[in-house]
Design a protein around this motif. Structure first.
Motif, mmCIF file in Angstrom:
data_model
loop_
_atom_site.group_PDB
_atom_site.id
_atom_site.type_symbol
_atom_site.label_atom_id
_atom_site.label_comp_id
_atom_site.label_asym_id
_atom_site.label_seq_id
_atom_site.Cartn_x
_atom_site.Cartn_y
_atom_site.Cartn_z
ATOM 1 N N LYS B 81 0.791 -1.226 0.165
ATOM 2 C CA LYS B 81 0.084 0.009 -0.204
ATOM 3 C C LYS B 81 0.700 1.155 -0.145
ATOM 4 O O LYS B 81 0.622 2.205 -0.717
ATOM 5 N N ALA B 82 1.879 1.097 0.591
ATOM 6 C CA ALA B 82 2.799 2.351 0.998
ATOM 7 C C ALA B 82 3.453 2.541 -0.495
ATOM 8 O O ALA B 82 3.897 3.928 -0.883
ATOM 9 N N TYR B 174 11.950 -3.403 -1.578
ATOM 10 C CA TYR B 174 13.210 -3.997 -1.000
ATOM 11 C C TYR B 174 13.058 -4.312 0.323
ATOM 12 O O TYR B 174 12.606 -3.700 1.213
ATOM 13 N N THR B 175 13.480 -5.446 0.542
ATOM 14 C CA THR B 175 13.229 -5.999 1.787
ATOM 15 C C THR B 175 14.445 -7.090 2.148
ATOM 16 O O THR B 175 14.779 -7.957 1.317
ATOM 17 N N VAL B 203 9.121 0.916 -2.591
ATOM 18 C CA VAL B 203 9.029 0.974 -1.088
ATOM 19 C C VAL B 203 10.375 0.586 -0.309
ATOM 20 O O VAL B 203 10.695 -0.490 -0.859
ATOM 21 N N GLY B 204 10.969 1.119 0.547
ATOM 22 C CA GLY B 204 12.103 0.716 1.225
ATOM 23 C C GLY B 204 12.046 -0.307 2.187
ATOM 24 O O GLY B 204 10.977 -0.916 2.576
ATOM 25 N N ILE B 205 13.251 -0.958 2.479
ATOM 26 C CA ILE B 205 13.095 -2.009 3.616
ATOM 27 C C ILE B 205 12.904 -1.191 5.087
ATOM 28 O O ILE B 205 12.312 -0.335 5.026
ATOM 29 N N ASN B 206 13.143 -2.142 5.897
ATOM 30 C CA ASN B 206 12.985 -1.542 7.417
ATOM 31 C C ASN B 206 13.824 -0.767 7.615
ATOM 32 O O ASN B 206 14.807 -0.347 7.100
ATOM 33 N N GLN B 233 10.651 8.345 -6.749
ATOM 34 C CA GLN B 233 11.531 7.954 -5.649
ATOM 35 C C GLN B 233 11.220 8.352 -4.325
ATOM 36 O O GLN B 233 11.579 9.575 -4.096
ATOM 37 N N SER B 234 10.861 7.629 -3.577
ATOM 38 C CA SER B 234 10.154 8.077 -2.373
ATOM 39 C C SER B 234 10.475 7.006 -1.383
ATOM 40 O O SER B 234 9.538 6.797 -0.354
ATOM 41 N N THR B 235 11.685 6.582 -0.979
ATOM 42 C CA THR B 235 11.677 5.308 0.038
ATOM 43 C C THR B 235 12.239 6.088 1.293
ATOM 44 O O THR B 235 12.701 7.276 1.415
#
Lengths: 254, 439
Positions: B81-82, B174-175, B203-206, B233-235
C-alpha cells in the motif's frame, strides 16, 4: 471596531510611525491622506502584520482583541483585510484555488465546515458580478499577466469574497485610469454596510469623489496632524500639503 | 556473498564473478561476463572522478552489505500500500528485490505487450540484441556492476502498433533482514508505433537495515514509438540509490521522462541519458526533487544529439530544505551532423534554508552550426512578499508554503497526464512542506 493608541513603529531601525491615534467604528469610511513618505502604507503594513515592521510603542485593539499579538493569517481570520498597493503575481496558483483555500481556512478558524464546491461557485459568480470582475481571470494564475486595473479589481473581488469587518485599501487608486477607478469605487461602495468599516489610503482626492469618506485624516511625518470631513480632502486638493507641513513645523517650534 | 567490512573494498577487490551466481543464466552469462570485465577495468569512482566530484560514493559504500541476490523476503499488505498510488487505475508488476512476484501482480494479457522476468527472457533475440548495449552505459562502473551481477528485473516488449488501455505500474519492494545491495534491471523495447505509459515506484526495507539499490533501465524506442516514463523515488531514509536510465530513440519517436525524487532516501544519484539515433524525435525530460534532512540528490542527465532535426527539452526543478544537498549536471552533446537541433535545458532551484546547497552545471558541447540551444540555471529563496500576500488572506503559513511549492513545481506536475499521479504528487508536496514546518 479598531482603536489605535500611540502607535510607534520602525523598519530597519528607522522610526516611521511616531504616535498614531485613531478610532474607527462600524459603518464608517475613513480616508488617510498625506504626502509621499508620511507613513500611510507603513500604517497599513503594521496593521496587516508585515514582518519587517517592529512596533516599539502603543497598541491596536481590533474587536476587543490585541491585533499586534496575532499572526497575519489570524488578523485576516478575525476580519481584517488589506487590499495591496502592489498585488503579488503568483504563477502556478490559480485564482480560484487560492480563494477557496483562503475562504476555507477562515471558515475553519471559526469552526465552520469547508464550503461545498457548488456553494463556493455560486458565491464566486455573485461577487464577480458585484465588483465587475472578469470571469475569465478566475482560472488563471493569481494576478499573473493581469493589467494594473485587473489586479486592483481582483483585490476588491477578494474583499467581496472574504467579507471582512474592516477593509484597508492601500492606494487602490494608484495606476488606474478613470474608468477603472469608477468600477473599483463602485465595487467598494456596494460592499459598504452598517457593520463594516473601511480605511482608504490615497494620495489624491480623486478617489474620494467616488468613495465618500466620513472622516479624512492627514498623515505627516508618522503622525495624524489633521482630521476633518470630506471637505478637508477638497481643501488639500486645492492647496496641497505645504500649508499643513508649515502648521506642523510652527507648532513644533513653539 | 557478503562483505564483512567495507563494501567498497569488497566490490573493488573481492567480489566473485557472475559465473559464481547460483542462477547464472546461460543465455545471459556471456553478457554478464563482459560487463564484469568492464567493471574490473573501470573500477569504482572516487571524488577525483569528474562525474562523481560532488557525490562522495565511498562514504555510502563503507558499510557492510549483502549482495541480496537470493533473499526472497516477504511483502506485507502495508508495504504494498505504501508503494502504491491511491486511485491509480493501472496494471501492476510487483517486484521484491528485483524479482517479479506473479501472484501480487496484474499484468496485461493476450495483447501485443508482454511483461516477463529478464531471467525468463534471457534467450529472447530482442533481449540479446539490446541488453547492456547502450553506448552511454559502457563507461559507467555501477551500470557494469549491475549488468554483471543484477538480481533480475523486467523485460517489457510492446509489438508494432501496440498500446495499453492504462499505465503499467512497476512497484519495487526492497526487503532484507540485514544491509543489502540490491540490483534490479529492466529492458523496455517499444517496436514501431507502439505507445506505453510506465510508472515506477519503490518502497524501502525496514528502518534498521540499509538498502543500497543499484538499478539500471534500458529503453529502446523504435520508429514512431512513444513512451511516458515516470520514476518516483520516495523510499525510507536508510536507503541509497544509484539509478541509470539509458534510452535509445529511433526516428520519429517520442520519449517523456519524469523523475520525482521525494523524501527521504539519504542518497539518490540518477544517471539519465538519451541517445538520439534517428531524426525528428522529441525528448522531454522533467525532474522534480524535494530534499530534506541530510538528503543528497544528484541528477546527471545527458542528451546525445547524433542526427539532424531532433528536439530535446529538459526542465529540472528542486526544492531543498535543512541540510539537503543537490547536484544537477546536464550535458547536451550536439554532434557535427546534428544540424537543425533544438536543445533546451533549464534547472531552477528553491532553497528553503540557509544550509541547503545546490551545485548546478550545464555542459553544452555543440559541434554543429545550425542549431538552437539554450540553458539556464536559477537559485532562489522563498518570496517573502508572496508568502505575506497569502497569509494576509487568512491562509496559514503551512498552507501558504505548500501553495508556493506547488506553484514552483507546477511546470513539472502540470505535464503529468495521469490525474491520480498528479494528486499523489500534490499530497507528497503537502507532506514535505508540513514536515519542513514541524521540524
Amino acid at each position: 471596531m479598531l482603536t489605535i493608541k500611540n502607535l510607534h513603529a520602525e523598519v530597519d531601525g528607522k522610526q516611521i510611525l511616531k504616535g498614531i491615534n485613531l478610532e474607527i467604528k462600524k459603518g464608517e469610511m475613513h480616508a488617510i491622506m498625506g504626502p509621499n513618505g508620511s507613513g500611510k502604507s507603513s500604517l497599513s503594513s503594521v496593521l496587516a502584520g508585515r514582518e519587517n515592521y517592529t512596533v516599539t510603542q502603543g497598541e491596536v485593539i481590533f474587536e476587543g482583541k490585541n491585533l499586534l499579538d496575532m499572526s497575519p493569517e489570524d488578523r485576516a481570520r478575525e476580519g481584517l483585510f488589506l487590499a495591496f498597493q502592489y498585488p503579488v503575481e503568483i504563477p502556478g496558483v490559480s485564482n480560484l484555488h487560492f480563494l477557496k483555500t483562503a475562504l476555507n481556512e477562515i471558515r475553519a478558524y471559526h469552526s465552520l465546515p469547508a464550503m461545498e464546491s457548488k456553494e463556493f461557485l455560486k458565491l464566486t459568480k455573485e461577487k464577480q458580478q458585484l465588483v465587475d470582475f472578469n470571469a475569465n481571470l478566475m482560472n488563471r494564475s493569481l494576478n499573473e499577466g493581469f493589467s494594473g486595473g485587473e489586479k486592483k479589481r481582483n483585490e476588491v473581488f477578494q474583499l467581496a469574497m472574504l467579507d471582512p469587518k474592516l477593509a484597508i485599501l492601500d492606494e487602490t487608486d494608484s495606476g488606474l485610469d478613470i474608468d477603472a477607478l469608477r468600477i473599483v469605487a463602485a465595487g467598494v461602495n456596494k460592499l459598504r454596510s452598517a457593520d463594516k468599516a473601511f480605511m482608504v489610503i490615497t494620495h489624491y482626492q480623486r478617489l474620494l469623489e467616488y468613495i465618500v469618506p466620513d472622516f479624512v485624516h492627514v498623515l505627516y511625518n508618522g503622525q495624524i496632524v489633521k482630521t476633518g470631513t470630506k471637505e478637508l480632502a477638497l481643501e488639500l486638493e486645492e492647496k496641497g500639503y505645504d500649508w499643513l507641513k508649515e502648521e506642523v513645523h510652527q507648532k513644533e517650534s513653539v | 556473498m557478503t562483505s564483512d567490512k567495507s563494501f567498497y573494498e569488497f566490490i573493488s577487490n573481492g567480489v566473485p564473478g557472475p559465473e559464481q551466481k547460483v542462477d547464472a543464466d546461460n543465455a545471459i552469462l556471456p553478457a554478464r561476463k563482459l560487463a564484469f570485465g568492464r567493471f574490473k577495468e573501470l573500477g569504482l569512482p572516487t571524488v577525483k572522478t569528474e562525474e562523481w566530484r560532488y557525490t562522495n560514493i565511498q562514504r555510502y559504500l563503507k558499510d557492510a552489505f549483502t549482495l541480496a541476490q537470493e533473499e526472497q523476503g516477504t511483502v506485507t499488505a502495508e508495504q504494498l500500500k505504501a508503494a502504491g498510488i491511491p486511485q491509480l487505475d493501472s496494471y501492476r508488476a510487483v517486484l521484491v528485490n528485483g524479482r517479479l512476484q506473479a501472484d501480487l501482480s496484474t499484468l496485461p494479457t493476450g495483447g501485443k505487450i508482454t511483461v516477463s522476468k529478464v531471467s525468463d527472457a534471457a534467450g529472447n533475440p530482442q533481449l540479446q540484441a539490446w541488453f547492456d548495449k547502450h553506448p552511454h552505459l559502457q563507461s559507467q562502473p555501477f551500470a557494469a556492476l549491475n549488468a554483471a551481477l543484477f538480481a533480475d528485473g523486467l523485460f517489457i516488449e510492446a509489438g508494432v502498433n501496440a498500446s495499453l488501455d492504462k499505465p503499467l505500474h512497476i512497484i519495487h519492494v526492497y526487503t532484507a533482514s540485514a544491509n543489502a545491495f540490491i540490483q534490479p534491471r529492466h529492458l523496455i523495447v517499444l517496436h514501431k508505433s507502439a505507445t506505453l505509459e510506465v510508472i515506477e515506484s519503490a518502497v524501502g526495507i525496514n528502518d534498521n537495515a540499509i538498502a543500497f539499490v543499484n538499478g539500471v533501465t534500458e529503453v529502446v524506442l523504435e520508429e514512431n514509438a512513444e513512451l511516458w516514463h515516470y520514476n518516483i523515488q520516495s523510499t525510507v531514509k536508510n536507503s541509497r540509490h544509484i539509478y541509470h536510465t539509458s534510452t535509445t530513440q529511433k526516428a520519429d519517436s517520442r520519449y517523456h521522462h519524469f523523475n520525482f525524487t521525494l523524501p527521504s532516501a539519504e542518497l539518490t544519484r540518477n544517471n539519465l541519458s538519451v541517445a538520439l539515433t534517428g531524426s525528428n524525435t522529441e525528448t522531454n525530460l522533467h525532474g522534480l526533487y524535494l530534499a530534506t534532512g541530510t538528503q543528497h540528490v544528484d541528477n546527471h542527465t545527458f542528451v546525445d544529439h547524433l542526427v539532424p532535426n531532433c528536439n530535446s527539452n529538459e526542465l529540472y526543478k528542486g526544492v531543498l530544505l535543512d541540510d539537503a544537498n543537490g547536484v544537477f549536471t546536464g550535458k547536451i552533446h550536439v554532434h557535427q551532423d546534428a544540424q537543425k537541433t533544438n536543445a533546451f535545458q533549464q534547472n531552477n532551484n528553491l532553497l528553503m534554508s540557509e544550509k541547503a546547497n545546490i551545485n548546478s552545471q550545464p555542459q553544452l558541447e555543440i559541434y554543429a552550426d545550425d542549431v538552437k540551444c539554450s540553458h539556464g540555471f536559477t537559485v532562489g529563496r522563498f518570496s517573502e512578499e508572496s508568502l505575506f500576500y497569502l497569509r494576509s488572506r487568512g491562509i496559514g503559513e503551512e498552507a501558504a508554503k505548500s501553495l508556493l511549492v506547488n506553484a514552483f513545481a507546477f511546470d513539472i506536475t502540470d505535464q503529468v497526464h495521469i490525474p491520480a499521479l498528479q494528486d499523489f504528487l500534490a499530497e507528497k508536496i503537502r507532506q514535505y512542506v508540513a514536515g519542513a514546518i514541524n521540524n
